[in-house]
Design a protein around this motif. Sequence first.
Motif, mmCIF file in Angstrom:
data_model
loop_
_atom_site.group_PDB
_atom_site.id
_atom_site.type_symbol
_atom_site.label_atom_id
_atom_site.label_comp_id
_atom_site.label_asym_id
_atom_site.label_seq_id
_atom_site.Cartn_x
_atom_site.Cartn_y
_atom_site.Cartn_z
ATOM 1 N N PRO A 1 13.569 -10.594 -14.928
ATOM 2 C CA PRO A 1 13.732 -9.277 -14.294
ATOM 3 C C PRO A 1 15.135 -8.699 -14.439
ATOM 4 N N PRO A 2 16.223 -9.471 -14.181
ATOM 5 C CA PRO A 2 17.553 -8.882 -14.390
ATOM 6 C C PRO A 2 17.813 -8.492 -15.841
ATOM 7 N N LEU A 3 17.347 -9.314 -16.777
ATOM 8 C CA LEU A 3 17.547 -8.988 -18.183
ATOM 9 C C LEU A 3 16.806 -7.704 -18.551
ATOM 10 N N ALA A 4 15.571 -7.562 -18.094
ATOM 11 C CA ALA A 4 14.802 -6.355 -18.391
ATOM 12 C C ALA A 4 15.466 -5.117 -17.789
ATOM 13 N N ALA A 5 15.999 -5.237 -16.578
ATOM 14 C CA ALA A 5 16.673 -4.098 -15.951
ATOM 15 C C ALA A 5 17.942 -3.721 -16.713
ATOM 16 N N ALA A 6 18.696 -4.719 -17.164
ATOM 17 C CA ALA A 6 19.905 -4.430 -17.937
ATOM 18 C C ALA A 6 19.574 -3.742 -19.254
ATOM 19 N N VAL A 7 18.545 -4.222 -19.933
ATOM 20 C CA VAL A 7 18.129 -3.600 -21.198
ATOM 21 C C VAL A 7 17.670 -2.164 -20.953
ATOM 22 N N LEU A 8 16.953 -1.934 -19.868
ATOM 23 C CA LEU A 8 16.480 -0.590 -19.548
ATOM 24 C C LEU A 8 17.651 0.364 -19.316
ATOM 25 N N MET A 9 18.695 -0.121 -18.642
ATOM 26 C CA MET A 9 19.857 0.723 -18.409
ATOM 27 C C MET A 9 20.554 1.072 -19.718
ATOM 28 N N VAL A 10 20.599 0.135 -20.633
ATOM 29 C CA VAL A 10 21.210 0.395 -21.946
ATOM 30 C C VAL A 10 20.373 1.395 -22.743
#
Length: 267
Positions: free
Chosen positions: A98-107
């Motif tokens: 979940p944190p990785l997916a959220a970080a990628v989404l922000m990028v």
Amino acid sequence: MSPGTSAKLGAVSTVVRRVLLLGLPAVLFALITWQVVTHGPLLGLDARLSRALVRPDRFSELLSDLGDIQVAVPVLALALACVLWRGRAAGRHRWWLPPLAAAVLMVLVPAIVVPLKDWTARPGTAAVPPGTGYFPSGHTATAAVAYGSATLLLLPWLRTAAARRILAGGCAVLVLGASYGLVRRGYHWPLDVVASWCLCTVLLATLSLVSGPGLSRSRRRSSSGTPSSSSGPSSPTTSSGRAARARSRGSRTSRSSSSSSGSPGPW
């Protein structure tokens, strides 16, 4: 109602929710973009609404700052760090997803918004210097994805419904506050903001689908999967010891021992 019917109704309900969260906002975004590119009649209504709402002041400028990268992204970073630490400590299944997916989404936000700005080349309102590239609103998208992703990450860790409502309400206040400030200050047309809402609804719904399984399953086995000494079969040594104690302590002590052995063990 049979279990099979309940399962089918649950599957249909899931499909309906996904259509509403993904399909409807995507269609609305496409329609708004089409109006902007073709200079459709919806732009006239948008211009009239903007003239009625634009009143540049210090408060609206402060609200619009909620969509700045320097403000919104650190909030998401704190949520990422918290969820990474809690998830690893709790042994959650795929705690990093979940944190990785959220970080990628922000990028991905600028990677999606910037080409759209260049393609549509929409001019700004009378309150900003002449130029193009105002559609969709990047500040609105930054606020919605940063605060929305932080909310989705933190919700599973809150124990009470009241805390979850407060968190979701706080997210809505931040996003709506930034959106209102951008329109009130004249930095964006109302349609710029609404289009970003639609786009970010699709992005956040995708995030919830991708990271959802990682939020609910635990990597560690529950203690219920291990036979308890109080519920499992007794060994011969334990049985003989109990029999000896029962014979030596009398009927009162025997009744007390029987009562305590029937209580559930620790999980």
